[in-house]
Design a protein around this motif. Structure first.
Motif, PDB file in Angstrom:
ATOM      1  N   ALA A   1       0.838  -1.202   0.000  1.00 52.63           N
ATOM      2  CA  ALA A   1       0.000   0.000   0.000  1.00 52.63           C
ATOM      3  C   ALA A   1       0.872   1.252   0.000  1.00 52.63           C
ATOM      4  N   SER A   2       1.999   1.200   0.686  1.00 54.51           N
ATOM      5  CA  SER A   2       2.922   2.341   0.711  1.00 54.51           C
ATOM      6  C   SER A   2       3.475   2.622  -0.682  1.00 54.51           C
TER       7      SER A   2
ATOM      8  N   ARG B   1      -0.389   7.402   2.778  1.00 56.84           N
ATOM      9  CA  ARG B   1      -0.957   6.053   2.868  1.00 56.84           C
ATOM     10  C   ARG B   1      -2.332   6.082   3.528  1.00 56.84           C
ATOM     11  N   GLN B   2      -2.507   6.968   4.511  1.00 55.04           N
ATOM     12  CA  GLN B   2      -3.802   7.057   5.178  1.00 55.04           C
ATOM     13  C   GLN B   2      -4.910   7.486   4.222  1.00 55.04           C
TER      14      GLN B   2
ATOM     15  N   TYR C   1      -6.109   4.449   2.548  1.00 58.71           N
ATOM     16  CA  TYR C   1      -6.919   3.628   3.443  1.00 58.71           C
ATOM     17  C   TYR C   1      -8.341   4.156   3.603  1.00 58.71           C
ATOM     18  N   ARG C   2      -8.591   5.381   3.199  1.00 56.61           N
ATOM     19  CA  ARG C   2      -9.972   5.878   3.213  1.00 56.61           C
ATOM     20  C   ARG C   2     -10.827   5.162   2.180  1.00 56.61           C
TER      21      ARG C   2
ATOM     22  N   TRP D   1      -9.660   1.909   0.487  1.00 56.38           N
ATOM     23  CA  TRP D   1      -9.470   0.461   0.553  1.00 56.38           C
ATOM     24  C   TRP D   1      -8.661   0.116   1.800  1.00 56.38           C
ATOM     25  N   PRO D   2      -8.938  -1.038   2.421  1.00 55.47           N
ATOM     26  CA  PRO D   2      -8.274  -1.372   3.687  1.00 55.47           C
ATOM     27  C   PRO D   2      -6.825  -1.815   3.529  1.00 55.47           C
ATOM     28  N   ASP D   3      -6.449  -2.298   2.329  1.00 56.55           N
ATOM     29  CA  ASP D   3      -5.081  -2.776   2.135  1.00 56.55           C
ATOM     30  C   ASP D   3      -4.791  -2.883   0.643  1.00 56.55           C
TER      31      ASP D   3
END
Length: 199
Positions: free
Chosen positions: A30-31, A41-42, A45-46, A48-50
């Protein structure tokens, strides 16, 4: 924004595609996606979770994009079969499909073969709709279009999956021709096969 997808979501999926093509899905985090996209990265995450969820959405986007454009209705069996083969061909040559098959065969199986995902459901529904239209017009044999569409999906998906391993016998043009013959034979009404052959 198109079809309810935000610009940020599109950018994330585009970045995920670039990462997959450059480094393979298995080695992409994800990074990595966020960095290529130029976001935190956050922020990713808004949506998709991963990374796995991002790639599942990416596979869905790429496969659904291979579907024929709305309004491209067929007027006969030959046109319908050609449309189905063209769709399979677009999927077969997708860079993401090639990359998954070459570098991440287990993930290829998970995303495309082992589970009935969003993309397969969308392709199946559109195929069933077109088969039902063809049945009403009389150029597709009678039967349950939902079941027929499932078999068309199996035939086309198998042809796409296995194309590279039979390339020495079925180069691209022959692959298209043989898939067309298989689908035409499967879908033709009993009394229409000879008519279609003469056209």
């Amino acid at each position: 924004m198109a079809d309810g997808v935000s610009d940020t979501e599109t950018a994330i999926l585009d970045a995920a595609l670039a990462e997959a093509l450059d480094h393979a899905i298995r080695r992409t985090t994800a990074s990595d996606i966020a960095r290529r996209c130029g976001i935190a990265r956050q922020t990713l995450y808004r949506y998709w979770p991963d990374a796995e969820a991002v790639f599942a959405a990416l596979v869905t986007r790429e496969l659904v994009a291979a579907l024929p454009a709305a309004g491209s209705e067929s007027t006969g069996l030959a046109e319908l079969v050609e449309l189905l083969v063209e769709t399979a061909e677009r999927v077969r040559v997708l860079p993401l499909v090639d990359r998954l098959r070459d570098t991440d065969p287990e993930l290829f199986a998970r995303y495309i073969l082992d589970r009935l995902g969003t993309s397969q459901r969308a392709i199946h529904a559109e195929t069933a709709r077109r088969l039902a239209v063809g049945q009403r017009a009389g150029h597709v044999r009678e039967g349950d279009p939902v079941q027929q569409a499932a078999m068309v999906l199996l035939i086309a998906q198998s042809a796409v999956q296995s194309a590279p391993i039979v390339a020495e016998w079925l180069p691209a043009e022959a692959w298209r021709a043989e898939l067309e013959a298989a689908l035409r034979g499967y879908l033709a009404p009993p009394s229409a096969g000879a008519v279609e052959e003469r056209r």
